[in-house]
Design a protein around this motif. Structure first.
Motif, short mmCIF file in Angstrom:
data_model
loop_
_atom_site.label_atom_id
_atom_site.label_comp_id
_atom_site.label_asym_id
_atom_site.label_seq_id
_atom_site.Cartn_x
_atom_site.Cartn_y
_atom_site.Cartn_z
N UNK A 295 0.83 -1.21 0.00
CA UNK A 295 0.00 0.00 0.00
C UNK A 295 0.87 1.26 0.00
N UNK A 296 1.86 1.31 0.87
CA UNK A 296 2.70 2.51 1.00
C UNK A 296 3.48 2.82 -0.27
N UNK A 297 4.15 1.83 -0.82
CA UNK A 297 4.95 2.06 -2.02
C UNK A 297 4.10 2.10 -3.27
N UNK A 298 2.94 1.43 -3.24
CA UNK A 298 2.03 1.51 -4.38
C UNK A 298 1.38 2.88 -4.47
N UNK A 299 1.13 3.48 -3.31
CA UNK A 299 0.47 4.78 -3.26
C UNK A 299 1.46 5.93 -3.44
N UNK A 300 2.61 5.86 -2.75
CA UNK A 300 3.54 6.99 -2.74
C UNK A 300 4.88 6.71 -3.41
N UNK A 301 5.13 5.48 -3.80
CA UNK A 301 6.43 5.13 -4.38
C UNK A 301 6.54 5.59 -5.82
N UNK A 302 7.55 5.12 -6.47
CA UNK A 302 7.71 5.43 -7.89
C UNK A 302 8.81 6.43 -8.17
N UNK A 303 9.58 6.80 -7.17
CA UNK A 303 10.69 7.70 -7.40
C UNK A 303 11.98 6.89 -7.46
N UNK A 304 13.00 7.47 -8.00
CA UNK A 304 14.29 6.78 -8.03
C UNK A 304 14.99 7.00 -6.70
N UNK A 305 15.73 6.01 -6.26
CA UNK A 305 16.42 6.11 -4.98
C UNK A 305 15.51 5.69 -3.84
N UNK A 306 15.88 6.09 -2.64
CA UNK A 306 15.11 5.74 -1.46
C UNK A 306 13.97 6.75 -1.29
N UNK A 307 12.76 6.26 -1.22
CA UNK A 307 11.61 7.13 -1.03
C UNK A 307 11.23 7.09 0.44
N UNK A 308 11.71 8.07 1.20
CA UNK A 308 11.53 8.07 2.65
C UNK A 308 10.08 8.25 3.05
N UNK A 309 9.33 9.05 2.31
CA UNK A 309 7.92 9.26 2.64
C UNK A 309 7.15 7.94 2.53
N UNK A 310 7.37 7.20 1.46
CA UNK A 310 6.69 5.91 1.29
C UNK A 310 7.14 4.93 2.37
N UNK A 311 8.40 4.99 2.78
CA UNK A 311 8.92 4.12 3.82
C UNK A 311 8.20 4.37 5.15
N UNK A 312 8.11 5.64 5.55
CA UNK A 312 7.47 5.96 6.83
C UNK A 312 5.96 5.74 6.78
N UNK A 313 5.34 6.01 5.65
CA UNK A 313 3.91 5.74 5.51
C UNK A 313 3.67 4.23 5.58
N UNK A 314 4.56 3.43 5.03
CA UNK A 314 4.43 1.97 5.11
C UNK A 314 4.51 1.49 6.56
N UNK A 315 5.39 2.09 7.35
CA UNK A 315 5.49 1.73 8.76
C UNK A 315 4.20 2.08 9.50
N UNK A 316 3.65 3.25 9.22
CA UNK A 316 2.41 3.66 9.87
C UNK A 316 1.26 2.74 9.47
N UNK A 317 1.16 2.41 8.20
CA UNK A 317 0.11 1.50 7.73
C UNK A 317 0.28 0.12 8.37
N UNK A 318 1.51 -0.36 8.45
CA UNK A 318 1.76 -1.66 9.08
C UNK A 318 1.41 -1.62 10.56
#
Length: 83
Positions: free
Chosen positions: A43-66
């Motif tokens: 969900x986190x990377x499907x919703x906010x991912x798609x950038x090159x490199x490390x996507x910190x926003x998607x990472x932290x949103x994934x932790x919150x969703x989990x």
């Protein structure tokens, strides 16, 4: 997003989500925590991912969703706590 990435990050984020979840959430099995982490990553990377490199926003949103999913899973499974 590769499936190996989803599995590895799902394990890591599931455990982080269990750590971040409010209250005592040790009453759910480890496999359910990992499943919550994998769903959080998808969900986190499907919703906010798609950038090159490390996507910190998607990472932290994934932790919150989990963490939310771990809290929901702990409530739904309702395994009795040890006194």
């Amino acid at each position: 997003m590769g499936w190996l990435f989803v599995l590895v990050m799902g394990i890591i984020i599931g455990l982080l989500g269990k750590f971040v979840a409010p209250g005592d959430r040790d009453n759910i099995p480890l496999w359910l925590t990992v499943v919550c982490g994998i769903v959080g990553v998808i969900i986190g990377y499907g919703w906010l991912g798609g950038t090159s490199g490390i996507d910190w926003l998607a990472f932290f949103v994934s932790i919150i969703i989990a963490a939310v999913l771990v809290a929901v899973a702990a409530t739904v499974t309702g395994r009795a706590r040890k006194a």
